[in-house]
Design a protein around this motif. Structure first.
Motif, PDB file in Angstrom:
ATOM      1  N   TYR A   1     -45.446  69.332  54.066  1.00 41.01           N
ATOM      2  CA  TYR A   1     -45.119  70.158  52.897  1.00 41.01           C
ATOM      3  C   TYR A   1     -45.512  69.463  51.596  1.00 41.01           C
ATOM      4  N   LEU A   2     -45.277  68.144  51.527  1.00 42.53           N
ATOM      5  CA  LEU A   2     -45.471  67.406  50.283  1.00 42.53           C
ATOM      6  C   LEU A   2     -46.945  67.170  49.951  1.00 42.53           C
ATOM      7  N   VAL A   3     -47.750  66.824  50.949  1.00 43.91           N
ATOM      8  CA  VAL A   3     -49.163  66.473  50.705  1.00 43.91           C
ATOM      9  C   VAL A   3     -49.953  67.614  50.070  1.00 43.91           C
ATOM     10  N   PRO A   4     -49.847  68.870  50.578  1.00 40.88           N
ATOM     11  CA  PRO A   4     -50.605  69.953  49.931  1.00 40.88           C
ATOM     12  C   PRO A   4     -50.226  70.154  48.459  1.00 40.88           C
ATOM     13  N   ILE A   5     -48.930  69.964  48.132  1.00 39.65           N
ATOM     14  CA  ILE A   5     -48.508  70.110  46.739  1.00 39.65           C
ATOM     15  C   ILE A   5     -49.140  69.026  45.876  1.00 39.65           C
ATOM     16  N   GLY A   6     -49.090  67.787  46.369  1.00 41.91           N
ATOM     17  CA  GLY A   6     -49.684  66.686  45.626  1.00 41.91           C
ATOM     18  C   GLY A   6     -51.191  66.833  45.494  1.00 41.91           C
ATOM     19  N   LEU A   7     -51.838  67.286  46.582  1.00 40.48           N
ATOM     20  CA  LEU A   7     -53.290  67.489  46.545  1.00 40.48           C
ATOM     21  C   LEU A   7     -53.655  68.604  45.579  1.00 40.48           C
ATOM     22  N   SER A   8     -52.839  69.652  45.544  1.00 43.99           N
ATOM     23  CA  SER A   8     -53.073  70.756  44.615  1.00 43.99           C
ATOM     24  C   SER A   8     -53.005  70.266  43.172  1.00 43.99           C
ATOM     25  N   GLY A   9     -52.044  69.395  42.863  1.00 47.45           N
ATOM     26  CA  GLY A   9     -51.924  68.849  41.518  1.00 47.45           C
ATOM     27  C   GLY A   9     -53.105  67.966  41.159  1.00 47.45           C
ATOM     28  N   LEU A  10     -53.543  67.131  42.105  1.00 50.33           N
ATOM     29  CA  LEU A  10     -54.673  66.237  41.851  1.00 50.33           C
ATOM     30  C   LEU A  10     -55.948  67.022  41.572  1.00 50.33           C
ATOM     31  N   VAL A  11     -56.196  68.039  42.364  1.00 48.65           N
ATOM     32  CA  VAL A  11     -57.404  68.849  42.175  1.00 48.65           C
ATOM     33  C   VAL A  11     -57.312  69.650  40.884  1.00 48.65           C
ATOM     34  N   ALA A  12     -56.104  70.083  40.513  1.00 45.18           N
ATOM     35  CA  ALA A  12     -55.923  70.799  39.241  1.00 45.18           C
ATOM     36  C   ALA A  12     -56.300  69.900  38.064  1.00 45.18           C
ATOM     37  N   LEU A  13     -55.991  68.596  38.174  1.00 48.13           N
ATOM     38  CA  LEU A  13     -56.369  67.649  37.123  1.00 48.13           C
ATOM     39  C   LEU A  13     -57.890  67.521  37.029  1.00 48.13           C
ATOM     40  N   LEU A  14     -58.564  67.465  38.172  1.00 44.84           N
ATOM     41  CA  LEU A  14     -60.030  67.428  38.184  1.00 44.84           C
ATOM     42  C   LEU A  14     -60.612  68.692  37.562  1.00 44.84           C
ATOM     43  N   CYS A  15     -60.003  69.828  37.881  1.00 47.93           N
ATOM     44  CA  CYS A  15     -60.463  71.110  37.327  1.00 47.93           C
ATOM     45  C   CYS A  15     -60.287  71.140  35.817  1.00 47.93           C
ATOM     46  N   SER A  16     -59.199  70.544  35.340  1.00 48.53           N
ATOM     47  CA  SER A  16     -58.950  70.511  33.903  1.00 48.53           C
ATOM     48  C   SER A  16     -60.078  69.766  33.185  1.00 48.53           C
ATOM     49  N   PHE A  17     -60.477  68.628  33.742  1.00 45.36           N
ATOM     50  CA  PHE A  17     -61.577  67.864  33.157  1.00 45.36           C
ATOM     51  C   PHE A  17     -62.891  68.641  33.253  1.00 45.36           C
ATOM     52  N   TYR A  18     -63.114  69.266  34.390  1.00 48.62           N
ATOM     53  CA  TYR A  18     -64.353  70.026  34.607  1.00 48.62           C
ATOM     54  C   TYR A  18     -64.485  71.157  33.586  1.00 48.62           C
ATOM     55  N   PHE A  19     -63.435  71.942  33.420  1.00 47.27           N
ATOM     56  CA  PHE A  19     -63.501  73.068  32.492  1.00 47.27           C
ATOM     57  C   PHE A  19     -63.512  72.610  31.026  1.00 47.27           C
ATOM     58  N   LEU A  20     -62.997  71.408  30.775  1.00 46.61           N
ATOM     59  CA  LEU A  20     -63.106  70.854  29.423  1.00 46.61           C
ATOM     60  C   LEU A  20     -64.577  70.592  29.091  1.00 46.61           C
ATOM     61  N   THR A  21     -65.309  69.956  30.017  1.00 46.46           N
ATOM     62  CA  THR A  21     -66.747  69.735  29.793  1.00 46.46           C
ATOM     63  C   THR A  21     -67.496  71.064  29.728  1.00 46.46           C
ATOM     64  N   PHE A  22     -67.039  72.036  30.500  1.00 50.75           N
ATOM     65  CA  PHE A  22     -67.609  73.385  30.485  1.00 50.75           C
ATOM     66  C   PHE A  22     -67.505  73.968  29.075  1.00 50.75           C
ATOM     67  N   SER A  23     -66.310  73.871  28.491  1.00 49.60           N
ATOM     68  CA  SER A  23     -66.077  74.419  27.155  1.00 49.60           C
ATOM     69  C   SER A  23     -66.897  73.686  26.104  1.00 49.60           C
TER      70      SER A  23
END
Length: 276
Positions: free
Chosen positions: A118-140
Motif C-alpha cells: 500500500y505504501l510504496v505506490p503512494i510514495g512512488l506516485s509522489g516521487l513521479v509527481a515531483l519529476l512531472c513538476s520539474f518537467y512541466f516547469l521546463t515546458f512552460s
C-alpha cells in the motif's frame, strides 16, 4: 463545410460533458446523504458510463474530420496563455507531491504494521509527481523564452506517462465492482485516456517538424472531457464543505482538472496555428 462538420461533434462533447457533470454531482449528493432524486445510485453510474462512451465517440469524430494539422509544439511563436496553463500544471504537480508525502506520513503514523504494498505506490506516485513538476516547469519556460527547450529532456518526457501509469495501478488495486465503485472506475477510465494522450505527446516530441496526429486530438479532448466529468462535481462538493463524507475527494482532483485544462489548451493552441 469543414467548420460545420467540426462544430457538430464539439456540440455533442459539450452536451455530454455538462450532462455527465450534473449527474455526477447528483450522485455525490446521494452519497453524502442528500437525496434529491429517488433513484438507485447504480442508475446514475450506468447513465454516466454511457455518456462517457458517447463523449469519446464524439471526440473521435471531431478528430476524424480535422484537415492537415500543424506541428504540435511550435516554440517559435510564444503563447503566454498556454505557457501559464502549463505552469499551473507544474505547481499542481508539486502540491500533489506534497500531498502524497503527507499521505505516507499519515499512514505510517496511523498503523502498527506497515503494508508496503500500500505504501510504496503512494510514495512512488509522489516521487513521479515531483519529476512531472520539474518537467512541466521546463515546458512552460520553453514557451516564454529561447533559453529553454523541454524537448531536449529525452527521458523526462516519460515522467507524465509514468505518473499516470502509477496512478492507474493504484486504482486497479482498488477496483471491485463497476456499479458500486463508480468513482474508482471513472478515475480508471480517465487515466486510460490520459495514458494515450501522454503517449501521443511523447510521439509528437519525437516527430519534431511533422504535423499533429488525429490520435492526439482524440486523446487530448477525451482527457479534458473525462477530467471534467471526474473532478467538477468533486471540487464543487469540496467547496460546499461536504468533502468529509466522500472518501474519493483528494487534492489529486485539482491535478486531474489541470491535466485536462492542459490538454484542451494544447488543442486550442494547435487550432490557433492551423488558422494562421
Amino acid at each position: 463545410m469543414q467548420n460545420t462538420k467540426a462544430k457538430i461533434p464539439v456540440m455533442f462533447i459539450v452536451i455530454t460533458v455538462v450532462a455527465a457533470c450534473v449527474l455526477h454531482f447528483f450522485k455525490l449528493m446521494q452519497q453524502a446523504g442528500k437525496n434529491i432524486f429517488d433513484f438507485d445510485t447504480g442508475v446514475f453510474s450506468y447513465v454516466i458510463y454511457a455518456l462517457m462512451a458517447f463523449c469519446a465517440a464524439s471526440c473521435a469524430l471531431y478528430a476524424a474530420v480535422q484537415p492537415d494539422l500543424p506541428e504540435v509544439f511550435d516554440t517559435e511563436r510564444k503563447n503566454k496563455t498556454f505557457s501559464s496553463v502549463v505552469l499551473l500544471l507544474s505547481v499542481s504537480m508539486f502540491f500533489d507531491f506534497l500531498h502524497q508525502c503527507y499521505n505516507c506520513y499519515e499512514y505510517v503514523q496511523s498503523v502498527s504494521y506497515i503494508e508496503y504494498v500500500y505504501l510504496v505506490p503512494i510514495g512512488l506516485s509522489g516521487l513521479v509527481a515531483l519529476l512531472c513538476s520539474f518537467y512541466f516547469l521546463t515546458f512552460s519556460l520553453t514557451y516564454k523564452n529561447d533559453n529553454y527547450d523541454f524537448r531536449n529532456f529525452t527521458w523526462l518526457h516519460f515522467a507524465p506517462l509514468l505518473w499516470a501509469f502509477v496512478r492507474m495501478l493504484m486504482i486497479i488495486s482498488r477496483i471491485v465492482d463497476i456499479k458500486n465503485s463508480f468513482e474508482i472506475c471513472c478515475e480508471f477510465l480517465f487515466l486510460c485516456v490520459l495514458l494515450c494522450f501522454f503517449f501521443c505527446v511523447i510521439s509528437a516530441v519525437e516527430r519534431k517538424g511533422k504535423g499533429t496526429t488525429k490520435l492526439l486530438f482524440f486523446s487530448a479532448l477525451s482527457t479534458f472531457s473525462f477530467s471534467a466529468i471526474l473532478t467538477a462535481a468533486r471540487i464543487i462538493m469540496v467547496a460546499a464543505g461536504s468533502f468529509e463524507k466522500i472518501n474519493d475527494v483528494t487534492f489529486s482532483n485539482v491535478t486531474y482538472m489541470m491535466v485536462g485544462v492542459f490538454a484542451l489548451a494544447l488543442v486550442n493552441d494547435i487550432n490557433r496555428r492551423k488558422e494562421v
